[in-house]
Design a protein around this motif. Sequence first.
Motif, PDB file in Angstrom:
ATOM      1  N   ASN A 118      33.466  43.752  42.775  1.00  0.00           N
ATOM      2  CA  ASN A 118      32.853  44.558  43.817  1.00  0.00           C
ATOM      3  C   ASN A 118      33.367  46.001  43.778  1.00  0.00           C
ATOM      4  N   ALA A 119      34.121  46.338  42.733  1.00  0.00           N
ATOM      5  CA  ALA A 119      34.743  47.662  42.651  1.00  0.00           C
ATOM      6  C   ALA A 119      33.763  48.709  42.119  1.00  0.00           C
ATOM      7  N   PRO A 120      34.078  49.999  42.316  1.00  0.00           N
ATOM      8  CA  PRO A 120      33.171  51.067  41.891  1.00  0.00           C
ATOM      9  C   PRO A 120      32.879  51.061  40.390  1.00  0.00           C
ATOM     10  N   TYR A 121      31.605  51.141  40.052  1.00  0.00           N
ATOM     11  CA  TYR A 121      31.155  51.294  38.672  1.00  0.00           C
ATOM     12  C   TYR A 121      31.697  50.195  37.744  1.00  0.00           C
ATOM     13  N   PHE A 122      31.819  48.988  38.269  1.00  0.00           N
ATOM     14  CA  PHE A 122      32.354  47.874  37.481  1.00  0.00           C
ATOM     15  C   PHE A 122      31.378  47.427  36.401  1.00  0.00           C
ATOM     16  N   VAL A 123      30.145  47.104  36.776  1.00  0.00           N
ATOM     17  CA  VAL A 123      29.094  46.796  35.803  1.00  0.00           C
ATOM     18  C   VAL A 123      27.841  47.578  36.186  1.00  0.00           C
ATOM     19  N   ASP A 124      26.907  47.678  35.234  1.00  0.00           N
ATOM     20  CA  ASP A 124      25.756  48.554  35.443  1.00  0.00           C
ATOM     21  C   ASP A 124      24.404  47.852  35.453  1.00  0.00           C
ATOM     22  N   SER A 125      24.365  46.554  35.133  1.00  0.00           N
ATOM     23  CA  SER A 125      23.057  45.901  35.024  1.00  0.00           C
ATOM     24  C   SER A 125      23.134  44.406  35.330  1.00  0.00           C
ATOM     25  N   ILE A 126      21.967  43.820  35.594  1.00  0.00           N
ATOM     26  CA  ILE A 126      21.861  42.381  35.833  1.00  0.00           C
ATOM     27  C   ILE A 126      22.276  41.614  34.579  1.00  0.00           C
ATOM     28  N   ASP A 127      21.963  42.158  33.414  1.00  0.00           N
ATOM     29  CA  ASP A 127      22.337  41.493  32.154  1.00  0.00           C
ATOM     30  C   ASP A 127      23.853  41.400  32.016  1.00  0.00           C
ATOM     31  N   GLU A 128      24.566  42.431  32.447  1.00  0.00           N
ATOM     32  CA  GLU A 128      26.026  42.381  32.391  1.00  0.00           C
ATOM     33  C   GLU A 128      26.579  41.359  33.384  1.00  0.00           C
ATOM     34  N   VAL A 129      25.928  41.244  34.539  1.00  0.00           N
ATOM     35  CA  VAL A 129      26.348  40.236  35.520  1.00  0.00           C
ATOM     36  C   VAL A 129      26.199  38.840  34.923  1.00  0.00           C
ATOM     37  N   ALA A 130      25.107  38.612  34.205  1.00  0.00           N
ATOM     38  CA  ALA A 130      24.871  37.305  33.585  1.00  0.00           C
ATOM     39  C   ALA A 130      25.982  36.953  32.591  1.00  0.00           C
ATOM     40  N   LYS A 131      26.515  37.946  31.905  1.00  0.00           N
ATOM     41  CA  LYS A 131      27.604  37.701  30.955  1.00  0.00           C
ATOM     42  C   LYS A 131      28.880  37.241  31.659  1.00  0.00           C
ATOM     43  N   LEU A 132      29.087  37.721  32.875  1.00  0.00           N
ATOM     44  CA  LEU A 132      30.312  37.385  33.608  1.00  0.00           C
ATOM     45  C   LEU A 132      30.445  35.884  33.838  1.00  0.00           C
ATOM     46  N   ARG A 133      29.327  35.188  33.969  1.00  0.00           N
ATOM     47  CA  ARG A 133      29.353  33.751  34.277  1.00  0.00           C
ATOM     48  C   ARG A 133      30.060  32.936  33.201  1.00  0.00           C
ATOM     49  N   GLU A 134      30.049  33.447  31.969  1.00  0.00           N
ATOM     50  CA  GLU A 134      30.586  32.678  30.848  1.00  0.00           C
ATOM     51  C   GLU A 134      32.035  33.025  30.509  1.00  0.00           C
ATOM     52  N   LEU A 135      32.622  33.977  31.207  1.00  0.00           N
ATOM     53  CA  LEU A 135      33.974  34.422  30.879  1.00  0.00           C
ATOM     54  C   LEU A 135      35.032  33.428  31.359  1.00  0.00           C
ATOM     55  N   ALA A 136      36.037  33.205  30.513  1.00  0.00           N
ATOM     56  CA  ALA A 136      37.102  32.254  30.846  1.00  0.00           C
ATOM     57  C   ALA A 136      37.842  32.652  32.118  1.00  0.00           C
ATOM     58  N   THR A 137      38.097  33.940  32.271  1.00  0.00           N
ATOM     59  CA  THR A 137      38.822  34.416  33.455  1.00  0.00           C
ATOM     60  C   THR A 137      38.032  34.145  34.731  1.00  0.00           C
ATOM     61  N   VAL A 138      36.727  34.385  34.692  1.00  0.00           N
ATOM     62  CA  VAL A 138      35.879  34.162  35.865  1.00  0.00           C
ATOM     63  C   VAL A 138      35.814  32.671  36.203  1.00  0.00           C
ATOM     64  N   LYS A 139      35.716  31.831  35.183  1.00  0.00           N
ATOM     65  CA  LYS A 139      35.691  30.380  35.410  1.00  0.00           C
ATOM     66  C   LYS A 139      37.002  29.909  36.047  1.00  0.00           C
ATOM     67  N   ALA A 140      38.101  30.520  35.647  1.00  0.00           N
ATOM     68  CA  ALA A 140      39.403  30.164  36.230  1.00  0.00           C
ATOM     69  C   ALA A 140      39.454  30.547  37.710  1.00  0.00           C
ATOM     70  N   TRP A 141      38.870  31.698  38.057  1.00  0.00           N
ATOM     71  CA  TRP A 141      38.821  32.109  39.465  1.00  0.00           C
ATOM     72  C   TRP A 141      37.994  31.127  40.283  1.00  0.00           C
ATOM     73  N   GLN A 142      36.874  30.701  39.723  1.00  0.00           N
ATOM     74  CA  GLN A 142      36.009  29.758  40.424  1.00  0.00           C
ATOM     75  C   GLN A 142      36.743  28.439  40.689  1.00  0.00           C
ATOM     76  N   LYS A 143      37.488  27.984  39.692  1.00  0.00           N
ATOM     77  CA  LYS A 143      38.240  26.730  39.846  1.00  0.00           C
ATOM     78  C   LYS A 143      39.324  26.874  40.915  1.00  0.00           C
ATOM     79  N   GLU A 144      39.964  28.034  40.952  1.00  0.00           N
ATOM     80  CA  GLU A 144      41.002  28.276  41.952  1.00  0.00           C
ATOM     81  C   GLU A 144      40.405  28.272  43.360  1.00  0.00           C
ATOM     82  N   LEU A 145      39.231  28.880  43.519  1.00  0.00           N
ATOM     83  CA  LEU A 145      38.561  28.872  44.811  1.00  0.00           C
ATOM     84  C   LEU A 145      38.246  27.447  45.262  1.00  0.00           C
ATOM     85  N   GLU A 146      37.853  26.620  44.315  1.00  0.00           N
ATOM     86  CA  GLU A 146      37.531  25.228  44.639  1.00  0.00           C
ATOM     87  C   GLU A 146      38.782  24.426  44.979  1.00  0.00           C
ATOM     88  N   ASP A 147      39.751  24.471  44.077  1.00  0.00           N
ATOM     89  CA  ASP A 147      40.932  23.609  44.203  1.00  0.00           C
ATOM     90  C   ASP A 147      41.860  24.008  45.346  1.00  0.00           C
TER      91      ASP A 147
END
Length: 339
Positions: A118-147
Amino acid sequence: MKNSRKLLSVLLIMVMMSLILAACGKTETAKTKSPKQKYVLKFNHVLSDSEPFHKGFLNWGKRVKERTNGGLEIQVFHSAQLGVEEDIIEQIRQGANIGQNTDSARLGMYVPAIAVMNAPYFVDSIDEVAKLRELATVKAWQKELEDKHGIKILSFTWVQGLRHMVTNKPIKTPDDLKGLRIRTPGVPIWQESIRSIGASPVALPFGEVYIAMEQKAIDGADLVYRNVTGAKLFEVAKYMSETNHILLINFEVISKKFFDSLPPEYQQILVEECDKAGLEASREMEKEVEPLRKQLAEKGMTIVQDVDAAAFRKAGEGAYNVLKLTEVRDQLYKEMGKK
């Protein structure tokens, strides 16, 4: 012999009657058997019912209901009818059958690093957002939120678009924001993002922006085009300055406990249809920016496009530094191949 035949006939009749009664009993049991369990998810969002996201949430619910044959129903509540976002998320953590449209800034209250999205100028497009879903770091954050916090992210393919400054003076450089009180949610990444690009952040719910601007309690807000038309802010603001400072990624979250209570096939359908509806709504909002520019101009607003983008990007770095998110951002860029 004759008596034997009579006895045999009587026995056969009794056997047949027993079979018929047994069959009737089974049929009656089948008819009165309890129906398959049904589930209801009450989904809350702060936007008006005229916004594309509301339509997207309704489409999501319709498809889920169809694919589960009515086994899972999503009831959509607009304009924060179920309550404010922060309270809803706490109910989600307790296991309530409630969902919320939120952002990484609020999720950052539980897993701080995820707020970088949510930080300033982090990503610029919907396509870049779609890439975030597959990143190992992002998946780890999701698991932490769940667990650790009981929060299940269904999707974050819901992109509201680029946020701009809605004020009563034109904004072309960070210096133009000095001394201005700009509405923003009351969480660290939002506060520091607005502060870094020159303004003084004021925490307010979205639904209070109109009245606050009308009464001059604030000098403006940072919003996407659709928010301005949906909330009729053109009645209280003269300028829409295209600072493009945040591409707003929205997260659809529910209780991990409630999610786990669903049959596996319902879980898969819920996630698949949420992603699908999110991308559709995001693309629709992206396409309507130009028509909305014209619409707001017709309503009397001035659209300011000659903004010093380089100056704003440089100023936005301050938010990363204050919240110690620079290394987090760089790691994500590395994983997604972004320089």
